[in-house]
Design a protein around this motif. Structure first.
Motif, PDB file in Angstrom:
ATOM      1  N   HIS A  16       0.818  -1.215   0.000  1.00 22.01           N
ATOM      2  CA  HIS A  16       0.000   0.000   0.000  1.00 22.01           C
ATOM      3  C   HIS A  16       0.851   1.265   0.000  1.00 22.01           C
ATOM      4  N   ASP A  17       2.054   1.190   0.563  1.00 24.30           N
ATOM      5  CA  ASP A  17       2.922   2.369   0.542  1.00 24.30           C
ATOM      6  C   ASP A  17       3.312   2.735  -0.890  1.00 24.30           C
ATOM      7  N   ALA A  18       3.683   1.729  -1.674  1.00 19.72           N
ATOM      8  CA  ALA A  18       4.055   1.992  -3.061  1.00 19.72           C
ATOM      9  C   ALA A  18       2.863   2.501  -3.858  1.00 19.72           C
ATOM     10  N   LEU A  19       1.698   1.931  -3.613  1.00 21.52           N
ATOM     11  CA  LEU A  19       0.503   2.414  -4.309  1.00 21.52           C
ATOM     12  C   LEU A  19       0.186   3.841  -3.892  1.00 21.52           C
ATOM     13  N   GLY A  20       0.365   4.143  -2.609  1.00 15.82           N
ATOM     14  CA  GLY A  20       0.145   5.520  -2.153  1.00 15.82           C
ATOM     15  C   GLY A  20       1.056   6.496  -2.850  1.00 15.82           C
ATOM     16  N   ASP A  21       2.309   6.107  -3.067  1.00 14.30           N
ATOM     17  CA  ASP A  21       3.248   6.972  -3.787  1.00 14.30           C
ATOM     18  C   ASP A  21       2.777   7.195  -5.216  1.00 14.30           C
ATOM     19  N   VAL A  22       2.266   6.149  -5.847  1.00 15.53           N
ATOM     20  CA  VAL A  22       1.761   6.274  -7.217  1.00 15.53           C
ATOM     21  C   VAL A  22       0.598   7.259  -7.277  1.00 15.53           C
ATOM     22  N   LEU A  23      -0.338   7.131  -6.365  1.00 13.03           N
ATOM     23  CA  LEU A  23      -1.512   8.000  -6.379  1.00 13.03           C
ATOM     24  C   LEU A  23      -1.146   9.449  -6.059  1.00 13.03           C
ATOM     25  N   ALA A  24      -0.179   9.634  -5.147  1.00 19.01           N
ATOM     26  CA  ALA A  24       0.248  10.988  -4.802  1.00 19.01           C
ATOM     27  C   ALA A  24       0.924  11.674  -5.988  1.00 19.01           C
ATOM     28  N   ALA A  25       1.687  10.897  -6.741  1.00 22.35           N
ATOM     29  CA  ALA A  25       2.421  11.465  -7.872  1.00 22.35           C
ATOM     30  C   ALA A  25       1.559  11.598  -9.117  1.00 22.35           C
ATOM     31  N   HIS A  26       0.423  10.913  -9.156  1.00 17.59           N
ATOM     32  CA  HIS A  26      -0.427  10.925 -10.349  1.00 17.59           C
ATOM     33  C   HIS A  26      -1.887  11.139  -9.931  1.00 17.59           C
ATOM     34  N   PRO A  27      -2.233  12.363  -9.562  1.00 21.81           N
ATOM     35  CA  PRO A  27      -3.594  12.646  -9.093  1.00 21.81           C
ATOM     36  C   PRO A  27      -4.662  12.443 -10.158  1.00 21.81           C
TER      37      PRO A  27
END
Length: 341
Positions: free
Chosen positions: A76-87
């Motif tokens: 989930h941390d990696a997915l969170g980084d993806v979502l934060a970088a690609h709104p």
């Protein structure tokens, strides 16, 4: 990609399962994800990429044009980084039915309607329900201890499933499929669910606060509820004590629904016919844990749904949701971020 038969009356190849909740999808109300390209992350998977294409979508690398993400692990941390970088990502498909691992992302999202989250909930109902019934039969028939025997037993033991009182905690796709598989045994089924409302096919339906009222009559208790803060140790010392000494406990949901220390103590004291556990806390269950050697227990190492069973089902879920993204918005397996499932 293996096609999934949507009509339960059709002939199916051996080992082929269907998604029993797919036909229940309806267009969502409120914010709709924007149609666009879909990324398969955090690694490539040609079978799931084919599912995206079968749904009419385009698979591409993660960039500012990405509108959907099919996420294939529990990080989930990696997915969170993806979502934060690609709104611009407005739809996320995760690969499992239980989504408690992604709770931090749901909390961060708050009341925002997007991204829309979909899971595999319901799609794995057939193989998991099959396993639940197998565990119930194994425990009632005394197979956990019989399989460990090294000499011929002096007496015949075992309890028939026919005509028994079954309590199923949960009312989702797995619970409904368990009910269907149990029908030939002419059992009496009580469903315990979070919200009020009858479940067709059940003799009665009660809310979670009435669990203690129905446990004393149960011959088999099957846990098929989502893992949330409210379901942690749903079965503890008090609940175990309320169950018949001859009752079987089956868990194909999540390990944290049971107080495992209390269960080990109950089994050691001779209480319960036994327990069938496909899930534990933690996973893997450590070598030397008391449950491994507890009497009348079988542990199947979270194998109710093997990759061979689930990959075609997840592929079909992805295909259906890509079609929804590009079409009518009838997504399957929508997750409520507030409720956590």
């Amino acid at each position: 990609m293996v096609g999934i038969v949507s009509d339960a009356t059709q002939t199916r190849a051996p080992g082929q399962h269907r998604d029993p909740v797919a036909a229940l999808a309806r267009p969502i109300s409120g914010a709709r994800p924007t149609a666009g390209r879909v990324a398969i992350l955090p690694f490539d998977h040609e079978g799931f990429a084919a599912a995206v294409r079968d749904g009419g979508g385009e698979v591409g690398p993660l960039d500012n044009s990405t509108r959907g993400v099919v996420w294939l692990n529990l990080d989930h941390d990696a997915l969170g980084d993806v979502l934060a970088a690609h709104p611009g990502v407005e739809w996320v498909q995760v690969p499992m039915a239980g989504v408690e691992r992604f709770a931090p992302l749901f909390m961060a999202q708050g009341a925002a309607e997007l991204p829309l989250w979909t899971s595999a909930k319901g799609s794995f109902a057939e193989p998991v329900a099959e396993h639940a019934v197998a565990l119930a039969l194994a425990v009632l028939r005394g197979l956990p201890d019989k399989s460990r025997s090294t000499s011929w037993a002096d007496s015949k033991t075992g309890i028939s499933l026919f005509g028994r009182n079954i309590v199923i905690v949960g009312a989702g796709g797995i619970a409904l499929e368990i009910m269907r598989l149990l029908a030939p045994f002419e059992v009496s089924i009580t469903i315990v669910r979070r919200t009020a409302g009858d479940v067709p096919g059940a003799r009665r339906t009660v809310v979670a606060s009435a669990l203690m009222d129905v446990l004393p009559q149960a011959d088999v208790v099957i846990l098929a509820a989502a893992a949330t803060d409210k379901t942690a140790h749903l079965i503890g010392r008090e609940q175990l004590a309320a169950m018949k000494p001859s009752a079987a406990l089956v868990n194909i949901a999540r390990g944290h629904l049971i107080d495992q220390d209390a269960l080990a103590e109950a089994l050691a004291a001779g209480h319960l016919a036994g327990a069938g556990l496909d899930v534990t806390t933690p996973e893997p269950l450590p070598d030397g844990h008391p449950l491994w050697t507890a009497p009348r227990v079988v542990i199947t190492s979270h194998s109710a749904d093997t990759p061979e069973m689930t990959e075609p089902l997840l592929a079909e879920r992805i295909r259906a949701n890509v079609a929804a993204l590009l079409g009518d918005g009838a997504f399957v397996g929508i997750v409520d971020p507030v409720a956590g499932y």
